[in-house]
Write a protein that holds these residues in place. Sequence first.
Motif, PDB file in Angstrom:
ATOM      1  N   SER A 167      59.867  30.017  23.618  1.00 55.29           N
ATOM      2  CA  SER A 167      61.444  29.983  23.562  1.00 55.29           C
ATOM      3  C   SER A 167      62.948  31.422  23.591  1.00 55.29           C
ATOM      4  O   SER A 167      62.035  31.843  24.021  1.00 55.29           O
ATOM      5  CB  SER A 167      61.909  29.611  21.664  1.00 55.29           C
ATOM      6  OG  SER A 167      61.202  28.737  21.079  1.00 55.29           O
ATOM      7  N   ALA A 168      63.944  30.851  23.252  1.00 56.74           N
ATOM      8  CA  ALA A 168      64.764  31.812  24.163  1.00 56.74           C
ATOM      9  C   ALA A 168      64.495  33.034  23.844  1.00 56.74           C
ATOM     10  O   ALA A 168      64.587  33.573  22.338  1.00 56.74           O
ATOM     11  CB  ALA A 168      65.891  31.551  24.096  1.00 56.74           C
ATOM     12  N   GLY A 169      64.288  34.638  24.271  1.00 60.67           N
ATOM     13  CA  GLY A 169      63.954  35.279  23.837  1.00 60.67           C
ATOM     14  C   GLY A 169      62.463  35.379  22.899  1.00 60.67           C
ATOM     15  O   GLY A 169      62.153  36.782  22.239  1.00 60.67           O
TER      16      GLY A 169
ATOM     17  N   LEU B  35      55.192  37.996  32.589  1.00 56.74           N
ATOM     18  CA  LEU B  35      56.467  37.884  33.447  1.00 56.74           C
ATOM     19  C   LEU B  35      57.706  36.833  32.706  1.00 56.74           C
ATOM     20  O   LEU B  35      57.718  36.705  31.301  1.00 56.74           O
ATOM     21  CB  LEU B  35      55.040  36.196  33.389  1.00 56.74           C
ATOM     22  CG  LEU B  35      54.195  36.071  34.341  1.00 56.74           C
ATOM     23  CD1 LEU B  35      53.685  35.100  34.194  1.00 56.74           C
ATOM     24  CD2 LEU B  35      54.382  36.165  36.041  1.00 56.74           C
ATOM     25  N   THR B  36      57.669  36.862  33.739  1.00 56.78           N
ATOM     26  CA  THR B  36      59.637  36.412  32.274  1.00 56.78           C
ATOM     27  C   THR B  36      59.944  34.750  32.313  1.00 56.78           C
ATOM     28  O   THR B  36      60.072  35.137  34.014  1.00 56.78           O
ATOM     29  CB  THR B  36      60.651  37.369  32.874  1.00 56.78           C
ATOM     30  OG1 THR B  36      60.577  38.854  32.352  1.00 56.78           O
ATOM     31  CG2 THR B  36      62.089  36.915  32.449  1.00 56.78           C
ATOM     32  N   VAL B  37      60.115  34.239  32.177  1.00 61.06           N
ATOM     33  CA  VAL B  37      59.962  32.344  32.270  1.00 61.06           C
ATOM     34  C   VAL B  37      61.125  32.175  31.352  1.00 61.06           C
ATOM     35  O   VAL B  37      62.176  32.827  30.287  1.00 61.06           O
ATOM     36  CB  VAL B  37      58.439  32.088  31.778  1.00 61.06           C
ATOM     37  CG1 VAL B  37      57.805  32.443  32.640  1.00 61.06           C
ATOM     38  CG2 VAL B  37      58.438  32.111  30.219  1.00 61.06           C
TER      39      VAL B  37
ATOM     40  N   GLY C  27      61.458  27.399  27.522  1.00 62.61           N
ATOM     41  CA  GLY C  27      60.139  25.698  27.943  1.00 62.61           C
ATOM     42  C   GLY C  27      58.516  25.740  28.052  1.00 62.61           C
ATOM     43  O   GLY C  27      58.318  26.385  27.545  1.00 62.61           O
ATOM     44  N   THR C  28      58.181  24.698  28.261  1.00 65.20           N
ATOM     45  CA  THR C  28      56.986  24.296  28.443  1.00 65.20           C
ATOM     46  C   THR C  28      56.683  24.215  29.570  1.00 65.20           C
ATOM     47  O   THR C  28      56.809  24.483  30.645  1.00 65.20           O
ATOM     48  CB  THR C  28      56.732  22.785  28.137  1.00 65.20           C
ATOM     49  OG1 THR C  28      57.426  22.669  26.713  1.00 65.20           O
ATOM     50  CG2 THR C  28      55.294  22.908  27.974  1.00 65.20           C
ATOM     51  N   HIS C  29      55.470  25.228  30.001  1.00 61.80           N
ATOM     52  CA  HIS C  29      54.600  26.134  30.871  1.00 61.80           C
ATOM     53  C   HIS C  29      53.165  26.597  30.819  1.00 61.80           C
ATOM     54  O   HIS C  29      52.861  25.794  30.143  1.00 61.80           O
ATOM     55  CB  HIS C  29      55.582  27.118  31.270  1.00 61.80           C
ATOM     56  CG  HIS C  29      56.542  27.978  31.116  1.00 61.80           C
ATOM     57  ND1 HIS C  29      57.763  27.498  32.408  1.00 61.80           N
ATOM     58  CD2 HIS C  29      57.637  27.894  30.064  1.00 61.80           C
ATOM     59  CE1 HIS C  29      58.611  27.690  32.773  1.00 61.80           C
ATOM     60  NE2 HIS C  29      58.807  27.970  30.884  1.00 61.80           N
TER      61      HIS C  29
ATOM     62  N   GLY D 133      46.251  34.426  38.727  1.00 63.77           N
ATOM     63  CA  GLY D 133      47.407  33.892  37.916  1.00 63.77           C
ATOM     64  C   GLY D 133      48.390  32.783  38.535  1.00 63.77           C
ATOM     65  O   GLY D 133      48.892  33.386  39.466  1.00 63.77           O
ATOM     66  N   TYR D 134      48.474  31.938  38.197  1.00 62.18           N
ATOM     67  CA  TYR D 134      49.674  31.356  38.129  1.00 62.18           C
ATOM     68  C   TYR D 134      50.343  30.549  37.150  1.00 62.18           C
ATOM     69  O   TYR D 134      50.193  30.404  36.131  1.00 62.18           O
ATOM     70  CB  TYR D 134      48.453  29.139  38.825  1.00 62.18           C
ATOM     71  CG  TYR D 134      47.813  30.170  39.589  1.00 62.18           C
ATOM     72  CD1 TYR D 134      48.607  29.674  41.668  1.00 62.18           C
ATOM     73  CD2 TYR D 134      46.807  30.183  40.463  1.00 62.18           C
ATOM     74  CE1 TYR D 134      47.501  29.642  42.412  1.00 62.18           C
ATOM     75  CE2 TYR D 134      45.792  30.916  41.015  1.00 62.18           C
ATOM     76  CZ  TYR D 134      46.264  30.210  42.030  1.00 62.18           C
ATOM     77  OH  TYR D 134      45.293  30.690  43.392  1.00 62.18           O
ATOM     78  N   LEU D 135      51.782  30.160  37.503  1.00 64.41           N
ATOM     79  CA  LEU D 135      52.363  29.542  36.129  1.00 64.41           C
ATOM     80  C   LEU D 135      53.105  28.443  36.806  1.00 64.41           C
ATOM     81  O   LEU D 135      53.816  28.479  37.495  1.00 64.41           O
ATOM     82  CB  LEU D 135      53.824  31.238  36.250  1.00 64.41           C
ATOM     83  CG  LEU D 135      54.824  30.663  35.061  1.00 64.41           C
ATOM     84  CD1 LEU D 135      54.506  30.041  33.821  1.00 64.41           C
ATOM     85  CD2 LEU D 135      56.022  31.547  35.499  1.00 64.41           C
TER      86      LEU D 135
END
Length: 176
Positions: free
Chosen positions: A56-58, A30-32, A35-37, A9-11
């Motif tokens: 989005s946040a949360g 994953l915690t990110v 934004g766009t990933h 897996g890649y982020l």
Amino acid sequence: MSYPGEAEGYLDGTYMGKTNDEGVPGAYTLTVSPGTHKISVELTGYRDYDQTVTVSAGQTVTVDANLIQISKPVTGEISVSTTPSGANVYVDNQYEGITPLTIPGVNPGSRDVLLRLSGYEDAKDTVNVQPGGTSTIDVALTPAGSAKATPGFGFLAAISALGAAGLVVSRRRGRS
């Protein structure tokens, strides 16, 4: 999660680890930052899976990567060797490297191969690349100038020989 599991897996292009075993929900989290990933999942023998997600946040976003197995190779390769080695290799007029060389990922079909080495004649060949196959080229390069006569030398030698023969004949006639 991915099917099958144990894929890489890649982020955003950074390796994050292996995905879960297939069928185990929620085993890879994953915690990110918001934004766009870009999410990428890779496993040998399967097509790479790429997905762009906006978080989005949360928010929690679930990505299920169903990997598609590659049933048969879609490209072939060309193996090139020369005597002497060190020749530049061009496939369809694109530089590929120096002999000895194996070129992977070549699209199937007829490919023109040009070999160049300073001090040697260029060698040209055409190979038919098959998916999953290896087309082999093994060429003994010819030193430059060894296969060609000097232009005009044969003509000058013939004229000189005729002139000498004519001179001998005319001298003999003059004595008679």
